[in-house]
Design a protein around this motif. Sequence first.
Motif, PDB file in Angstrom:
ATOM      1  N   CYS A   1       0.825  -1.209   0.000  1.00  0.00           N
ATOM      2  CA  CYS A   1       0.000   0.000   0.000  1.00  0.00           C
ATOM      3  C   CYS A   1       0.864   1.265   0.000  1.00  0.00           C
ATOM      4  N   LEU A   2       0.595   2.127  -0.967  1.00  0.00           N
ATOM      5  CA  LEU A   2       1.343   3.386  -1.095  1.00  0.00           C
ATOM      6  C   LEU A   2       1.264   4.220   0.183  1.00  0.00           C
ATOM      7  N   PHE A   3       0.065   4.353   0.746  1.00  0.00           N
ATOM      8  CA  PHE A   3      -0.072   5.227   1.915  1.00  0.00           C
ATOM      9  C   PHE A   3       0.507   4.588   3.173  1.00  0.00           C
TER      10      PHE A   3
ATOM     11  N   PHE B   1      -0.461  14.930   4.926  1.00  0.00           N
ATOM     12  CA  PHE B   1       0.579  15.347   3.989  1.00  0.00           C
ATOM     13  C   PHE B   1      -0.061  15.960   2.745  1.00  0.00           C
ATOM     14  N   LEU B   2       0.739  16.728   2.008  1.00  0.00           N
ATOM     15  CA  LEU B   2       0.224  17.409   0.820  1.00  0.00           C
ATOM     16  C   LEU B   2      -0.014  16.407  -0.307  1.00  0.00           C
ATOM     17  N   ASP B   3      -1.154  16.565  -0.982  1.00  0.00           N
ATOM     18  CA  ASP B   3      -1.454  15.738  -2.153  1.00  0.00           C
ATOM     19  C   ASP B   3      -0.463  16.075  -3.269  1.00  0.00           C
ATOM     20  N   ILE B   4       0.017  15.040  -3.950  1.00  0.00           N
ATOM     21  CA  ILE B   4       1.026  15.221  -5.003  1.00  0.00           C
ATOM     22  C   ILE B   4       0.433  15.925  -6.232  1.00  0.00           C
ATOM     23  N   ASN B   5      -0.878  15.876  -6.362  1.00  0.00           N
ATOM     24  CA  ASN B   5      -1.573  16.473  -7.513  1.00  0.00           C
ATOM     25  C   ASN B   5      -2.712  17.355  -6.996  1.00  0.00           C
TER      26      ASN B   5
ATOM     27  N   ILE C   1     -14.186  12.204   1.065  1.00  0.00           N
ATOM     28  CA  ILE C   1     -13.698  10.823   1.096  1.00  0.00           C
ATOM     29  C   ILE C   1     -14.300  10.112  -0.106  1.00  0.00           C
ATOM     30  N   ASN C   2     -13.464   9.687  -1.029  1.00  0.00           N
ATOM     31  CA  ASN C   2     -13.932   8.919  -2.175  1.00  0.00           C
ATOM     32  C   ASN C   2     -13.961   7.448  -1.774  1.00  0.00           C
ATOM     33  N   ASN C   3     -15.127   6.837  -1.900  1.00  0.00           N
ATOM     34  CA  ASN C   3     -15.294   5.444  -1.480  1.00  0.00           C
ATOM     35  C   ASN C   3     -15.625   4.579  -2.690  1.00  0.00           C
TER      36      ASN C   3
ATOM     37  N   LEU D   1      -7.881   4.160   3.378  1.00  0.00           N
ATOM     38  CA  LEU D   1      -8.810   5.240   3.735  1.00  0.00           C
ATOM     39  C   LEU D   1      -8.093   6.572   3.911  1.00  0.00           C
ATOM     40  N   HIS D   2      -8.613   7.609   3.263  1.00  0.00           N
ATOM     41  CA  HIS D   2      -8.030   8.951   3.421  1.00  0.00           C
ATOM     42  C   HIS D   2      -9.100  10.006   3.238  1.00  0.00           C
ATOM     43  N   ALA D   3      -8.938  11.083   3.976  1.00  0.00           N
ATOM     44  CA  ALA D   3      -9.800  12.251   3.822  1.00  0.00           C
ATOM     45  C   ALA D   3      -9.011  13.331   3.098  1.00  0.00           C
ATOM     46  N   HIS D   4      -9.631  13.881   2.051  1.00  0.00           N
ATOM     47  CA  HIS D   4      -9.054  15.045   1.369  1.00  0.00           C
ATOM     48  C   HIS D   4      -9.512  16.300   2.110  1.00  0.00           C
ATOM     49  N   VAL D   5      -8.609  17.229   2.345  1.00  0.00           N
ATOM     50  CA  VAL D   5      -8.959  18.546   2.890  1.00  0.00           C
ATOM     51  C   VAL D   5      -8.577  19.569   1.825  1.00  0.00           C
TER      52      VAL D   5
ATOM     53  N   ALA E   1     -16.415   6.176  -7.464  1.00  0.00           N
ATOM     54  CA  ALA E   1     -16.514   7.459  -6.758  1.00  0.00           C
ATOM     55  C   ALA E   1     -15.182   8.213  -6.785  1.00  0.00           C
ATOM     56  N   GLY E   2     -14.201   7.665  -7.503  1.00  0.00           N
ATOM     57  CA  GLY E   2     -12.932   8.367  -7.662  1.00  0.00           C
ATOM     58  C   GLY E   2     -11.814   7.869  -6.780  1.00  0.00           C
ATOM     59  N   GLN E   3     -12.051   6.812  -6.005  1.00  0.00           N
ATOM     60  CA  GLN E   3     -10.968   6.329  -5.138  1.00  0.00           C
ATOM     61  C   GLN E   3      -9.917   5.612  -5.972  1.00  0.00           C
ATOM     62  N   THR E   4      -8.678   6.037  -5.835  1.00  0.00           N
ATOM     63  CA  THR E   4      -7.578   5.424  -6.579  1.00  0.00           C
ATOM     64  C   THR E   4      -6.548   4.774  -5.661  1.00  0.00           C
ATOM     65  N   VAL E   5      -6.497   5.236  -4.408  1.00  0.00           N
ATOM     66  CA  VAL E   5      -5.584   4.627  -3.421  1.00  0.00           C
ATOM     67  C   VAL E   5      -6.454   3.974  -2.354  1.00  0.00           C
ATOM     68  N   PHE E   6      -6.263   2.665  -2.188  1.00  0.00           N
ATOM     69  CA  PHE E   6      -7.166   1.916  -1.310  1.00  0.00           C
ATOM     70  C   PHE E   6      -6.593   1.784   0.101  1.00  0.00           C
TER      71      PHE E   6
HETATM   72  P1  5GP Z   1      -8.328   9.170  -4.184  1.00  0.00           P
HETATM   73  O1  5GP Z   1      -8.423   9.372  -5.676  1.00  0.00           O
HETATM   74  O2  5GP Z   1      -8.016   7.721  -3.857  1.00  0.00           O
HETATM   75  O3  5GP Z   1      -9.490   9.713  -3.398  1.00  0.00           O
HETATM   76  O4  5GP Z   1      -7.105  10.030  -3.683  1.00  0.00           O
HETATM   77  C1  5GP Z   1      -5.786   9.624  -3.810  1.00  0.00           C
HETATM   78  C2  5GP Z   1      -4.943  10.860  -3.826  1.00  0.00           C
HETATM   79  O5  5GP Z   1      -3.611  10.492  -3.584  1.00  0.00           O
HETATM   80  C3  5GP Z   1      -4.979  11.619  -5.150  1.00  0.00           C
HETATM   81  O6  5GP Z   1      -5.494  12.920  -4.956  1.00  0.00           O
HETATM   82  C4  5GP Z   1      -3.526  11.615  -5.601  1.00  0.00           C
HETATM   83  O7  5GP Z   1      -3.138  12.832  -6.197  1.00  0.00           O
HETATM   84  C5  5GP Z   1      -2.773  11.346  -4.322  1.00  0.00           C
HETATM   85  N1  5GP Z   1      -1.523  10.648  -4.484  1.00  0.00           N
HETATM   86  C6  5GP Z   1      -1.302   9.557  -5.280  1.00  0.00           C
HETATM   87  N2  5GP Z   1      -0.023   9.159  -5.158  1.00  0.00           N
HETATM   88  C7  5GP Z   1       0.556  10.008  -4.275  1.00  0.00           C
HETATM   89  C8  5GP Z   1       1.899  10.085  -3.753  1.00  0.00           C
HETATM   90  O8  5GP Z   1       2.793   9.298  -4.052  1.00  0.00           O
HETATM   91  N3  5GP Z   1       2.147  11.106  -2.889  1.00  0.00           N
HETATM   92  C9  5GP Z   1       1.175  11.991  -2.506  1.00  0.00           C
HETATM   93  N4  5GP Z   1       1.532  12.959  -1.656  1.00  0.00           N
HETATM   94  N5  5GP Z   1      -0.074  11.943  -2.987  1.00  0.00           N
HETATM   95  C10 5GP Z   1      -0.379  10.948  -3.851  1.00  0.00           C
END
Ligand code: 5GP
Length: 113
Positions: free
Chosen positions: A7-9, A31-35, A85-87, A98-102, A91-96
């Motif tokens: 898991c990346l996170f 932490f800051l979102d990379i995108n 929270i994308n579930n 759990l995370h909250a976007h702020v 719904a847009g979840q790409t990292v599995f």
């Molecule tokens: P999701 O799409 O699952 O709700 O959100 C995943 C978020 O993780 C995306 O907004 C994406 O930009 C962010 N993300 C993906 N890979 C990384 C990474 O390696 N580092 C950081 N800081 N953010 C990441």
Amino acid sequence: MTTDLDCLFCKINAGEIPAKMVLQTDKITAFLDINPQAPTHVLVIHKVHTASLSETEDPQVLLEVMQGVQAVAKKLSLTDYRVAINNGASAGQTVFHLHAHVLAGRKLEWPPG
Ligand code: 5GP
Ligand code: ZN
């Protein structure tokens, strides 16, 4: 602590993958979102790995993620912000993990796309 080796996170939690830290406690990492999708875009994750909101069984994890969101807002002096929270993939979840976007720092439209 429950972690998933692939898991990346979990790797960010462990410091194995670098991230721009906002806040760390014994419970959560922020932490800051990379995108970033807004001038401020922080991700709040728990140290315990759970794949998604719907798969989180321990309500304490949900509480501590939300407390993490509050702590981030306080630390960054955010007054107006969105928590998302994308579930699930549709719904847009790409990292599995759990995370909250702020999201903050710009006018946020409603409904979100
Ligand atoms: P999701 O799409 O699952 O709700 O959100 C995943 C978020 O993780 C995306 O907004 C994406 O930009 C962010 N993300 C993906 N890979 C990384 C990474 O390696 N580092 C950081 N800081 N953010 C990441
Ligand atoms: Zn994980």
